[in-house]
Design an enzyme around this catalytic site. Sequence first.
Site, mmCIF file in Angstrom:
data_model
loop_
_atom_site.group_PDB
_atom_site.id
_atom_site.type_symbol
_atom_site.label_atom_id
_atom_site.label_comp_id
_atom_site.label_asym_id
_atom_site.label_seq_id
_atom_site.Cartn_x
_atom_site.Cartn_y
_atom_site.Cartn_z
ATOM 1 N N CYS A 1 0.835 -1.220 0.000
ATOM 2 C CA CYS A 1 0.000 0.000 0.000
ATOM 3 C C CYS A 1 0.862 1.260 0.000
ATOM 4 C CB CYS A 1 -0.890 0.066 1.219
ATOM 5 S SG CYS A 1 -1.615 -1.456 1.710
ATOM 6 N N CYS B 1 -2.019 8.159 6.804
ATOM 7 C CA CYS B 1 -0.661 8.060 7.349
ATOM 8 C C CYS B 1 -0.674 8.306 8.856
ATOM 9 C CB CYS B 1 0.276 9.076 6.685
ATOM 10 S SG CYS B 1 0.401 8.858 4.922
#
Lengths: 398, 123
Positions: free
Chosen positions: B33, B102
């Site tokens: 990813c 993130c």
Amino acid sequence: MKTIYLDHVATNPLHPDVLDAMLPYFKEHYGNPLSVYESGVKAREAIEDARERTASLVNAKAKEIIFTASGAEANNFALKGIAYANQSKGKHIIISRIEHHSILNTARFLEKSGFAVTYIPVDKNGIVNPADVEKAIIKETILISIIHASPEIGTIQPIAEIGKIAKKKGVIFHTDAVASVGNIPVDVQSLGVDMLTFAAHQFYGPKGAAALYVKEGIRIVPLIYGGIQEGGRRAGTENVPAIVGMGKAAELAKRDLQKRTDHVRPLRDKLIENTLKVDKVILTGHPENRLPNHASFVVEYIEGEAMMLLLAAKGIYAASGSACSSKALKASPVIISIGIPAHLAQGSVVFTLGEGTTEDDINYFNETFSQVIKRLREISPFAKGWEGLEDSTCTARK
Amino acid sequence: MYSAKVMDHFTNPRNVGEMPDADGIGTEGNPVCGDVMKIYIKVKDEKIVDAKFQTFGCGAAIAVSSMVTEMTKGMTLDEALKITKASLAEALDGLPPQKMHCSNLGADALHKAIEDYKNKQQK
């Protein structure tokens, strides 16, 4: 801070001569090209002059050039325009797996509208096998669209061979030549294409000016309906300065093509040679049959956007095909299509040179690149290898 | 695209590296990813006395990792468990919407490190 621009595939600076050519059409000759008085007539003449020059760059006739606002628009126009003009003959289209989003997404749109699309794979160097295209042609096939050169991996496709197949089978053939026109010789006659897309900002012209070559006799449905501009095939008041700029840039590109290639190729070769000296860096795309200003790699153990940002912090501007560099948060389908595993695709980087690139730039790049790689690998948990890489699917972004 | 604080933590990341004698290790993400964060913590009297990280990821991922290690040092485990993706993003003066995952990974990796520490304590 010194800046080194190695992202010429994204866009190019405007050539000063192009700006000079454009300025009068912002200032004095601002008339609407459809107006009958002098400033309108001047604007109309300038457009037709630009059409001649633009056509000449790809060895087409002026009347075969339709100006558009972008390469993406020209690609949309090519696919939708041919699909809707020929749907009574068939509803099957062939494209490659490494097309630009403006082709891929238009093809997907057409699929939703009842067209069938065959996606041709590429080999590990990113090359489409013409035999695969021939095999994919069926009675209902109305259009083949294969990109001329990939902006991501630089590979140049065997368009002339595919052109012969398309002609033999009587299928209309389009190529997206945005990345190639201005970088290598592009001749619509020898390529055997019926349609070709190209954009001015790729050869030091302005953004907002592009063209679709449509061979005389090919019927295409307009993408934009309205007035009679562009022969009724693309309505809307023309962006005269941009079109004039495209014409001038085309003239310069034709004149200077060899000089530009001779300048960038050895610098690009030096960049590749030195970059491959860094541990665990792989060249993507064809080793030889690629755009002369194009170098692309995957760098193991680190992610592309981080590389881009750290290089940019040191004044070097480049591009990446990593998921995090894309607003879609998906790794580049082009990189995946050449067989690069998804975790390696995260480390994709693209460096493209231009006429302003110097030997000093490349030396500085080579020195800085290895420092950036070292620094980011010190941060990476994978610096010693891809330990723990068992899961091959990505679920985090769903 | 990024705030000055994100760029500061990205270009000068704090607490980078492995911690061989870590009391808890948490890993979150998947290189497929594009982001993997590994957070190491050292704990004394239920307080995080040291934290380090290793990250494979974009600028935001590295900045989040740096920030999460800075924030947790000196916190009790309970306080550290309250760190969320929103509080991390806020500490960095915001993150672009597409980069919020993130900060999610940063908080999750920290929470996993704390969980790892607690599991080790029970053995």
